[in-house]
Motif scaffolding. Structure first.
Motif, PDB file in Angstrom:
ATOM      1  N   ASN A  28      46.814  73.039  34.928  1.00 18.12           N
ATOM      2  CA  ASN A  28      47.768  72.089  35.493  1.00 18.12           C
ATOM      3  C   ASN A  28      47.330  70.630  35.307  1.00 18.12           C
ATOM      4  O   ASN A  28      47.383  69.826  36.232  1.00 18.12           O
ATOM      5  CB  ASN A  28      48.035  72.410  36.970  1.00 18.12           C
ATOM      6  N   LEU A  29      46.905  70.322  34.088  1.00 19.59           N
ATOM      7  CA  LEU A  29      46.577  68.952  33.689  1.00 19.59           C
ATOM      8  C   LEU A  29      47.217  68.690  32.336  1.00 19.59           C
ATOM      9  O   LEU A  29      47.698  69.613  31.683  1.00 19.59           O
ATOM     10  CB  LEU A  29      45.059  68.765  33.560  1.00 19.59           C
ATOM     11  N   SER A  30      47.183  67.447  31.883  1.00 20.14           N
ATOM     12  CA  SER A  30      47.690  67.135  30.544  1.00 20.14           C
ATOM     13  C   SER A  30      46.640  67.535  29.500  1.00 20.14           C
ATOM     14  O   SER A  30      45.440  67.628  29.802  1.00 20.14           O
ATOM     15  CB  SER A  30      47.990  65.640  30.422  1.00 20.14           C
ATOM     16  N   ALA A  31      47.099  67.754  28.276  1.00 18.55           N
ATOM     17  CA  ALA A  31      46.176  68.124  27.199  1.00 18.55           C
ATOM     18  C   ALA A  31      45.123  67.031  26.973  1.00 18.55           C
ATOM     19  O   ALA A  31      43.936  67.349  26.806  1.00 18.55           O
ATOM     20  CB  ALA A  31      46.946  68.431  25.923  1.00 18.55           C
ATOM     21  N   PRO A  32      45.492  65.722  26.965  1.00 14.69           N
ATOM     22  CA  PRO A  32      44.456  64.701  26.799  1.00 14.69           C
ATOM     23  C   PRO A  32      43.432  64.704  27.946  1.00 14.69           C
ATOM     24  O   PRO A  32      42.235  64.488  27.714  1.00 14.69           O
ATOM     25  CB  PRO A  32      45.237  63.385  26.769  1.00 14.69           C
ATOM     26  N   ALA A  33      43.890  64.977  29.160  1.00 12.48           N
ATOM     27  CA  ALA A  33      42.957  65.026  30.296  1.00 12.48           C
ATOM     28  C   ALA A  33      41.994  66.202  30.138  1.00 12.48           C
ATOM     29  O   ALA A  33      40.799  66.073  30.413  1.00 12.48           O
ATOM     30  CB  ALA A  33      43.729  65.142  31.611  1.00 12.48           C
ATOM     31  N   VAL A  34      42.508  67.333  29.673  1.00 11.48           N
ATOM     32  CA  VAL A  34      41.653  68.502  29.452  1.00 11.48           C
ATOM     33  C   VAL A  34      40.644  68.203  28.338  1.00 11.48           C
ATOM     34  O   VAL A  34      39.461  68.507  28.471  1.00 11.48           O
ATOM     35  CB  VAL A  34      42.500  69.750  29.122  1.00 11.48           C
ATOM     36  N   ALA A  35      41.112  67.609  27.250  1.00  5.42           N
ATOM     37  CA  ALA A  35      40.208  67.277  26.138  1.00  5.42           C
ATOM     38  C   ALA A  35      39.094  66.346  26.609  1.00  5.42           C
ATOM     39  O   ALA A  35      37.920  66.517  26.242  1.00  5.42           O
ATOM     40  CB  ALA A  35      40.991  66.637  24.996  1.00  5.42           C
ATOM     41  N   ASP A  36      39.449  65.373  27.425  1.00  4.01           N
ATOM     42  CA  ASP A  36      38.460  64.446  27.959  1.00  4.01           C
ATOM     43  C   ASP A  36      37.446  65.169  28.849  1.00  4.01           C
ATOM     44  O   ASP A  36      36.237  64.940  28.748  1.00  4.01           O
ATOM     45  CB  ASP A  36      39.161  63.338  28.752  1.00  4.01           C
ATOM     46  N   ARG A  37      37.921  66.055  29.693  1.00  4.45           N
ATOM     47  CA  ARG A  37      37.027  66.799  30.587  1.00  4.45           C
ATOM     48  C   ARG A  37      36.097  67.715  29.786  1.00  4.45           C
ATOM     49  O   ARG A  37      34.915  67.810  30.086  1.00  4.45           O
ATOM     50  CB  ARG A  37      37.836  67.608  31.601  1.00  4.45           C
ATOM     51  N   VAL A  38      36.631  68.389  28.768  1.00  6.52           N
ATOM     52  CA  VAL A  38      35.794  69.264  27.942  1.00  6.52           C
ATOM     53  C   VAL A  38      34.715  68.441  27.249  1.00  6.52           C
ATOM     54  O   VAL A  38      33.537  68.827  27.216  1.00  6.52           O
ATOM     55  CB  VAL A  38      36.651  70.053  26.927  1.00  6.52           C
ATOM     56  N   GLU A  39      35.092  67.287  26.721  1.00  8.25           N
ATOM     57  CA  GLU A  39      34.110  66.413  26.066  1.00  8.25           C
ATOM     58  C   GLU A  39      33.024  65.981  27.051  1.00  8.25           C
ATOM     59  O   GLU A  39      31.831  65.978  26.712  1.00  8.25           O
ATOM     60  CB  GLU A  39      34.813  65.196  25.470  1.00  8.25           C
ATOM     61  N   LYS A  40      33.397  65.629  28.262  1.00  2.02           N
ATOM     62  CA  LYS A  40      32.412  65.234  29.278  1.00  2.02           C
ATOM     63  C   LYS A  40      31.497  66.401  29.635  1.00  2.02           C
ATOM     64  O   LYS A  40      30.285  66.212  29.819  1.00  2.02           O
ATOM     65  CB  LYS A  40      33.109  64.697  30.532  1.00  2.02           C
ATOM     66  N   LEU A  41      32.053  67.610  29.751  1.00  2.14           N
ATOM     67  CA  LEU A  41      31.230  68.791  30.046  1.00  2.14           C
ATOM     68  C   LEU A  41      30.250  69.074  28.905  1.00  2.14           C
ATOM     69  O   LEU A  41      29.111  69.487  29.138  1.00  2.14           O
ATOM     70  CB  LEU A  41      32.120  70.011  30.314  1.00  2.14           C
ATOM     71  N   GLU A  42      30.675  68.835  27.678  1.00  2.00           N
ATOM     72  CA  GLU A  42      29.779  69.009  26.521  1.00  2.00           C
ATOM     73  C   GLU A  42      28.661  67.962  26.552  1.00  2.00           C
ATOM     74  O   GLU A  42      27.481  68.292  26.376  1.00  2.00           O
ATOM     75  CB  GLU A  42      30.569  68.901  25.212  1.00  2.00           C
ATOM     76  N   ARG A  43      29.034  66.697  26.764  1.00  2.37           N
ATOM     77  CA  ARG A  43      28.029  65.617  26.799  1.00  2.37           C
ATOM     78  C   ARG A  43      27.018  65.817  27.923  1.00  2.37           C
ATOM     79  O   ARG A  43      25.843  65.483  27.771  1.00  2.37           O
ATOM     80  CB  ARG A  43      28.704  64.257  26.942  1.00  2.37           C
ATOM     81  N   ALA A  44      27.485  66.361  29.048  1.00  2.47           N
ATOM     82  CA  ALA A  44      26.595  66.576  30.195  1.00  2.47           C
ATOM     83  C   ALA A  44      25.703  67.805  30.012  1.00  2.47           C
ATOM     84  O   ALA A  44      24.823  68.060  30.835  1.00  2.47           O
ATOM     85  CB  ALA A  44      27.425  66.728  31.470  1.00  2.47           C
ATOM     86  N   GLY A  45      25.931  68.570  28.952  1.00  2.00           N
ATOM     87  CA  GLY A  45      25.125  69.758  28.710  1.00  2.00           C
ATOM     88  C   GLY A  45      25.565  70.974  29.506  1.00  2.00           C
ATOM     89  O   GLY A  45      24.869  71.991  29.523  1.00  2.00           O
ATOM     90  N   VAL A  46      26.718  70.874  30.169  1.00  2.00           N
ATOM     91  CA  VAL A  46      27.248  72.032  30.887  1.00  2.00           C
ATOM     92  C   VAL A  46      27.754  73.055  29.875  1.00  2.00           C
ATOM     93  O   VAL A  46      27.421  74.241  29.945  1.00  2.00           O
ATOM     94  CB  VAL A  46      28.382  71.619  31.857  1.00  2.00           C
ATOM     95  N   ILE A  47      28.538  72.608  28.907  1.00  2.00           N
ATOM     96  CA  ILE A  47      28.965  73.459  27.792  1.00  2.00           C
ATOM     97  C   ILE A  47      27.956  73.231  26.671  1.00  2.00           C
ATOM     98  O   ILE A  47      27.818  72.116  26.174  1.00  2.00           O
ATOM     99  CB  ILE A  47      30.391  73.112  27.319  1.00  2.00           C
ATOM    100  N   THR A  48      27.256  74.287  26.310  1.00  2.00           N
ATOM    101  CA  THR A  48      26.202  74.158  25.294  1.00  2.00           C
ATOM    102  C   THR A  48      26.609  74.724  23.944  1.00  2.00           C
ATOM    103  O   THR A  48      25.871  74.593  22.980  1.00  2.00           O
ATOM    104  CB  THR A  48      24.910  74.856  25.753  1.00  2.00           C
ATOM    105  N   GLY A  49      27.754  75.376  23.875  1.00  2.00           N
ATOM    106  CA  GLY A  49      28.209  75.931  22.603  1.00  2.00           C
ATOM    107  C   GLY A  49      29.375  76.868  22.822  1.00  2.00           C
ATOM    108  O   GLY A  49      29.753  77.183  23.948  1.00  2.00           O
ATOM    109  N   TYR A  50      29.926  77.317  21.714  1.00  2.00           N
ATOM    110  CA  TYR A  50      31.037  78.264  21.710  1.00  2.00           C
ATOM    111  C   TYR A  50      30.608  79.425  20.832  1.00  2.00           C
ATOM    112  O   TYR A  50      30.123  79.221  19.722  1.00  2.00           O
ATOM    113  CB  TYR A  50      32.305  77.597  21.162  1.00  2.00           C
TER     114      TYR A  50
END
Length: 148
Positions: A28-50
């Motif tokens: 329930n967010l916009s696609a740009p907001a989701v993309a931004d959040r995913v990028e932040k999670l990657e930069r923070a090291g929360v998401i380490t890979g796919y």
């Protein structure tokens, strides 16, 4: 990390190939907001890979096992280098207790398992358990309660 980040992580853990538009609809967010959040999670090291999940048996590796390896302290680094170079080893974790390493391996047949154990016994004592089922496959740890 808020409820949206947790929802994004849960959705990505189910399907890492999900498109941002579908992910946005689910959380329930916009696609740009989701993309931004995913990028932040990657930069923070929360998401380490796919990663892709496969069934080893379907690619000719029906024997899976867990091997506890007790390693002498002074040889630990050398043993880690050797274990990293063994293609049949699919995971290795350092553990507490009498064993130093817990190794997960996927193999095509029992002779290959015997060979692997023989290689590992050069570095210490082994204890091998054959995996017969995976009732709890790899999954996310608890992400915390949703925020209001």
């Amino acid at each position: 990390m808020d409820k949206y980040d947790r929802k994004i992580l849960a959705a990505l853990s189910e399907n890492a190939r999900i498109r941002f538009a579908e992910l946005a609809r689910r959380v329930n967010l916009s696609a740009p907001a989701v993309a931004d959040r995913v990028e932040k999670l990657e930069r923070a090291g929360v998401i380490t890979g796919y990663h892709v999940a496969i069934d080893p048996a379907r690619i000719g590796m029906p024997i899976q096992c867990m091997i506890e390896l007790t390693v002498k302290h002074r040889e630990y680094g050398t043993v880690l280098d050797r274990v990293r170079g063994m293609p049949e080893v699919v995971e290795c974790v350092a553990i507490t207790g009498t064993s130093a390493l817990l190794i997960r391996a996927a193999l095509p047949a029992m002779p290959a398992l015997q060979d692997l154990i023989g290689k590992l016994m050069q570095y210490g004592d082994t204890k091998t358990s054959i995996v017969v089922d995976t009732p709890v496959p790899p999954r996310l740890p608890p992400l915390g309660p949703d925020e209001a």
